[in-house]
Design a protein around this motif. Structure first.
Motif, mmCIF file in Angstrom:
data_model
loop_
_atom_site.group_PDB
_atom_site.id
_atom_site.type_symbol
_atom_site.label_atom_id
_atom_site.label_comp_id
_atom_site.label_asym_id
_atom_site.label_seq_id
_atom_site.Cartn_x
_atom_site.Cartn_y
_atom_site.Cartn_z
ATOM 1 N N ASP A 119 0.834 -1.213 0.000
ATOM 2 C CA ASP A 119 0.000 0.000 0.000
ATOM 3 C C ASP A 119 0.865 1.258 0.000
ATOM 4 O OD1 ASP A 119 -2.343 -1.413 -0.061
ATOM 5 O OD2 ASP A 119 -2.671 -1.367 2.103
ATOM 6 N N ARG A 120 1.931 1.244 0.803
ATOM 7 C CA ARG A 120 2.825 2.412 0.848
ATOM 8 C C ARG A 120 3.499 2.631 -0.498
ATOM 9 N NH1 ARG A 120 4.103 0.522 6.137
ATOM 10 N NH2 ARG A 120 5.917 -0.595 5.317
ATOM 11 N N LEU A 121 3.893 1.529 -1.135
ATOM 12 C CA LEU A 121 4.548 1.619 -2.436
ATOM 13 C C LEU A 121 3.614 2.207 -3.482
ATOM 14 C CD1 LEU A 121 6.984 0.956 -4.269
ATOM 15 C CD2 LEU A 121 5.999 -1.318 -4.586
ATOM 16 N N LEU A 122 2.381 1.728 -3.520
ATOM 17 C CA LEU A 122 1.420 2.214 -4.507
ATOM 18 C C LEU A 122 1.079 3.683 -4.262
ATOM 19 C CD1 LEU A 122 -1.085 -0.780 -4.808
ATOM 20 C CD2 LEU A 122 0.929 -0.289 -6.190
ATOM 21 N N THR A 123 0.918 4.046 -3.002
ATOM 22 C CA THR A 123 0.607 5.442 -2.674
ATOM 23 C C THR A 123 1.762 6.366 -3.045
ATOM 24 O OG1 THR A 123 -0.836 4.745 -0.855
ATOM 25 C CG2 THR A 123 -0.025 7.028 -0.811
ATOM 26 N N ALA A 124 2.983 5.916 -2.783
ATOM 27 C CA ALA A 124 4.152 6.738 -3.088
ATOM 28 C C ALA A 124 4.292 6.971 -4.584
ATOM 29 C CB ALA A 124 5.413 6.079 -2.540
ATOM 30 N N TYR A 125 3.761 6.081 -5.399
ATOM 31 C CA TYR A 125 3.886 6.204 -6.849
ATOM 32 C C TYR A 125 2.864 7.178 -7.439
ATOM 33 C CZ TYR A 125 5.342 4.653 -11.496
ATOM 34 O OH TYR A 125 5.847 4.601 -12.770
ATOM 35 N N GLU A 126 1.847 7.536 -6.679
ATOM 36 C CA GLU A 126 0.849 8.486 -7.179
ATOM 37 C C GLU A 126 1.500 9.829 -7.509
ATOM 38 O OE1 GLU A 126 -2.088 8.677 -4.083
ATOM 39 O OE2 GLU A 126 -2.923 6.703 -4.573
ATOM 40 N N PRO A 127 0.975 10.508 -8.535
ATOM 41 C CA PRO A 127 -0.301 10.278 -9.216
ATOM 42 C C PRO A 127 -0.229 9.282 -10.372
ATOM 43 C CG PRO A 127 0.689 12.247 -10.086
ATOM 44 C CD PRO A 127 1.619 11.764 -8.992
ATOM 45 N N TYR A 128 0.924 8.654 -10.581
ATOM 46 C CA TYR A 128 1.049 7.713 -11.689
ATOM 47 C C TYR A 128 0.390 6.381 -11.332
ATOM 48 C CZ TYR A 128 4.678 11.185 -12.620
ATOM 49 O OH TYR A 128 5.360 12.360 -12.796
ATOM 50 N N PRO A 129 -0.201 5.690 -12.317
ATOM 51 C CA PRO A 129 -0.920 4.446 -12.031
ATOM 52 C C PRO A 129 0.030 3.313 -11.629
ATOM 53 C CG PRO A 129 -1.603 5.412 -14.137
ATOM 54 C CD PRO A 129 -0.369 6.125 -13.719
ATOM 55 N N ALA A 130 -0.413 2.509 -10.665
ATOM 56 C CA ALA A 130 0.328 1.319 -10.239
ATOM 57 C C ALA A 130 -0.650 0.351 -9.595
ATOM 58 C CB ALA A 130 1.441 1.685 -9.262
ATOM 59 N N LEU A 131 -0.428 -0.938 -9.797
ATOM 60 C CA LEU A 131 -1.299 -1.956 -9.217
ATOM 61 C C LEU A 131 -0.516 -3.226 -8.934
ATOM 62 C CD1 LEU A 131 -3.515 -3.609 -11.975
ATOM 63 C CD2 LEU A 131 -1.646 -2.058 -12.520
ATOM 64 N N VAL A 132 -1.098 -4.092 -8.123
ATOM 65 C CA VAL A 132 -0.511 -5.382 -7.785
ATOM 66 C C VAL A 132 -1.480 -6.458 -8.242
ATOM 67 C CG1 VAL A 132 0.393 -6.863 -5.951
ATOM 68 C CG2 VAL A 132 0.615 -4.373 -5.759
ATOM 69 N N VAL A 133 -0.967 -7.473 -8.958
ATOM 70 C CA VAL A 133 -1.804 -8.575 -9.430
ATOM 71 C C VAL A 133 -1.229 -9.903 -8.961
ATOM 72 C CG1 VAL A 133 -2.608 -7.305 -11.462
ATOM 73 C CG2 VAL A 133 -0.567 -8.738 -11.632
ATOM 74 N N ASP A 134 -2.086 -10.924 -8.942
ATOM 75 C CA ASP A 134 -1.637 -12.260 -8.567
ATOM 76 C C ASP A 134 -1.290 -13.070 -9.817
ATOM 77 O OD1 ASP A 134 -4.059 -13.111 -9.666
ATOM 78 O OD2 ASP A 134 -5.047 -13.318 -7.719
ATOM 79 N N GLY A 135 -1.150 -14.367 -9.658
ATOM 80 C CA GLY A 135 -0.675 -15.213 -10.754
ATOM 81 C C GLY A 135 -1.624 -15.353 -11.920
ATOM 82 N N VAL A 136 -2.894 -15.009 -11.737
ATOM 83 C CA VAL A 136 -3.853 -15.045 -12.852
ATOM 84 C C VAL A 136 -4.413 -13.645 -13.095
ATOM 85 C CG1 VAL A 136 -4.470 -17.480 -12.709
ATOM 86 C CG2 VAL A 136 -5.639 -15.828 -11.247
ATOM 87 N N TYR A 137 -3.611 -12.620 -12.781
ATOM 88 C CA TYR A 137 -3.928 -11.217 -13.057
ATOM 89 C C TYR A 137 -5.104 -10.689 -12.245
ATOM 90 C CZ TYR A 137 -0.629 -11.714 -16.875
ATOM 91 O OH TYR A 137 0.512 -11.951 -17.618
ATOM 92 N N GLY A 138 -5.415 -11.339 -11.128
ATOM 93 C CA GLY A 138 -6.405 -10.782 -10.222
ATOM 94 C C GLY A 138 -5.822 -9.549 -9.546
ATOM 95 N N VAL A 139 -6.569 -8.442 -9.512
ATOM 96 C CA VAL A 139 -6.068 -7.203 -8.921
ATOM 97 C C VAL A 139 -6.128 -7.295 -7.405
ATOM 98 C CG1 VAL A 139 -6.361 -4.709 -8.744
ATOM 99 C CG2 VAL A 139 -6.759 -5.862 -10.933
ATOM 100 N N VAL A 140 -4.974 -7.244 -6.776
ATOM 101 C CA VAL A 140 -4.856 -7.321 -5.327
ATOM 102 C C VAL A 140 -4.960 -5.931 -4.704
ATOM 103 C CG1 VAL A 140 -3.259 -7.893 -3.449
ATOM 104 C CG2 VAL A 140 -3.503 -9.447 -5.402
ATOM 105 N N ALA A 141 -4.359 -4.944 -5.347
ATOM 106 C CA ALA A 141 -4.377 -3.567 -4.850
ATOM 107 C C ALA A 141 -4.084 -2.633 -6.014
ATOM 108 C CB ALA A 141 -3.351 -3.377 -3.734
ATOM 109 N N ALA A 142 -4.573 -1.395 -5.910
ATOM 110 C CA ALA A 142 -4.330 -0.397 -6.950
ATOM 111 C C ALA A 142 -4.378 0.982 -6.312
ATOM 112 C CB ALA A 142 -5.368 -0.502 -8.063
ATOM 113 N N ASN A 143 -3.720 1.935 -6.954
ATOM 114 C CA ASN A 143 -3.695 3.290 -6.393
ATOM 115 C C ASN A 143 -4.680 4.213 -7.107
ATOM 116 O OD1 ASN A 143 -2.444 3.992 -8.787
ATOM 117 N ND2 ASN A 143 -0.483 4.545 -7.848
ATOM 118 N N ARG A 144 -4.670 5.484 -6.733
ATOM 119 C CA ARG A 144 -5.625 6.446 -7.275
ATOM 120 C C ARG A 144 -5.345 6.765 -8.740
ATOM 121 N NH1 ARG A 144 -5.902 11.568 -3.613
ATOM 122 N NH2 ARG A 144 -3.651 11.496 -3.963
ATOM 123 N N GLY A 145 -4.101 6.595 -9.180
ATOM 124 C CA GLY A 145 -3.796 6.805 -10.590
ATOM 125 C C GLY A 145 -4.535 5.815 -11.468
#
Length: 287
Positions: free
Chosen positions: A99-125
């Protein structure tokens, strides 16, 4: 997601991994501090490898963590690597770090996915780019590939969709060749069958962009192609502008848990100043 392996013994399975990696028995033996004769005996079933040898060969063959557990089971040993749910208390520090990593990357888009591309977390970008996406695609569990390529998802707003789609499908094909995942194969067959927007969609996009947006798109061609020659950019229409992104994917080094091993962090870097300025203005002001 469970790996299903045929009941043929661990030897033939190790041989399949070796052949897939295009490594000879002699080269594998040298890497694993063994002999070509012993590797041959293991592959033909004449010799039963120890648990340590199975893990050593899997390491040298760069076998994914989930598949290493499967090899151990077929060889008659207990799985070595845990598979801890991401929402488990033991994973709290990992979740917080992501969460800290994704927030720090804002305003640029960033997300975390699992092995079948399920979205685990995403930021405001990422959230900013989802305007107009079908609510059905945003209902949990959200899948990044489905969200990107579905005709009611992001696909109609990806200006260079044919190139971007081909790159994503090729990425999935490489993973399918590496992993024995029926779920990944099923997802690939689904998204590969989605219809790509044709001339009608191009006309609708041109109408949305208008004269200023069309000029913006044409300006991108002359202004940024040289700057992004090192990687294929994603050109994305947002509020009458064409944004340009270059994506990168990061994974965890030497993971000891199946869940962690299959996580990937995808970040989208603005490929031009106009894209960066657009994100800074809209994410900071509206999201």
């Amino acid at each position: 997601m469970t790996t299903v392996l045929p009941d043929t013994g661990v030897g033939p399975l190790l041989r399949e991994w070796r052949e897939q990696r295009r490594i000879s028995q002699l080269e594998l033996a040298l890497r694993a501090d063994s002999s070509a004769r012993h590797i041959s005996f293991i592959e033909t079933g004449r010799s039963r490898p120890s648990e340590e040898m199975v893990l050593r060969l899997a390491e040298e063959l760069d076998v994914p963590v989930r598949e290493r557990n499967a090899l151990l089971v077929v060889a008659g040993y207990a799985p070595r690597y845990a598979q801890t749910p991401l929402d488990a208390p033991a994973m709290s520090s990992l979740r917080e770090s992501l969460d800290r990593l994704l927030t720090a990357y804002e305003p640029y888009p960033a997300l975390v996915v699992d092995g079948v591309y399920g979205v685990v977390a995403a930021n405001r970008g990422v959230a900013l780019l989802l305007e107009g996406v079908s609510e059905e695609l945003l209902a949990p569990p959200v899948n990044a590939m489905r969200l990107t390529l579905h005709p009611e998802g992001l696909a109609p707003r990806i200006v260079n969709l044919p190139e971007w789609r081909a790159d994503l499908l090729a990425q999935m094909e490489r993973q399918i060749a590496l992993l024995r995942s029926p779920a990944l194969r099923e997802l690939y067959e689904e998204v590969a069958a989605y219809p790509a927007p044709g001339p009608a969609a191009d006309g609708a996009r041109a109408e949305r962009l208008g004269a200023d947006g069309a000029a913006d798109r044409a300006g991108w061609t002359g202004r940024e192609r040289a700057a992004t020659a090192f990687a294929l950019p994603m050109l994305f229409e947002h509020r009458g502008r064409v944004l340009s992104f270059v994506s990168s994917i990061a994974t965890f080094n030497t993971p000891m848990d199946v869940t962690v091993a299959e996580l990937a962090i995808e970040t989208f870097l603005p490929a031009d100043r106009e894209t960066a300025a657009h994100l800074h203005a809209h994410v900071a002001r509206e999201v």
